[in-house]
Design an enzyme around this catalytic site. Sequence first.
Site, short mmCIF file in Angstrom:
data_model
loop_
_atom_site.label_atom_id
_atom_site.label_comp_id
_atom_site.label_asym_id
_atom_site.label_seq_id
_atom_site.Cartn_x
_atom_site.Cartn_y
_atom_site.Cartn_z
CB CYS A 47 -0.77 -0.24 1.16
SG CYS A 47 -1.75 1.60 1.79
CB CYS A 50 0.98 1.61 4.33
SG CYS A 50 -0.67 1.08 4.54
#
Length: 132
Positions: A47, A50
């Site tokens: 991600c 993230c």
Amino acid sequence: MPLKVLEATVSSFDGVFEKFRSESAENKANLILFLADKDPATSLSWCPDCVRAEPVIYKKLEASSEDIALLRAYVGDRPTWRNPQHPWRVDPRFKLTGVPTLIRWENDTVKGRLEDHEAHVESKIEALVADK
């Protein structure tokens, strides 16, 4: 030590969450960070949000002189997370829509949250930790 870190996966979450909850009164702030798993091939999260937010969140939390508990909860790989029936998407306590999501947990409920598009903003992280 001001920052106490616990880690959980979907399968281990209930037990780790109970420990987190039982120790919550000892801390100035109790935070849950829902994250994507790391890709074994790259050791980076799958991600991009993230990857961007994690270092900023850790820097802010580690700089605090307050006692803070952080529960890192890994949502799984991309196909697992994309499932609309993912346990944390449908859990009425969390109702996750994206990762990363940083939640302030207080009095056994969500007191505040930063969603994926804002979890990297230092001023918002500071405000969440300070409960402002």
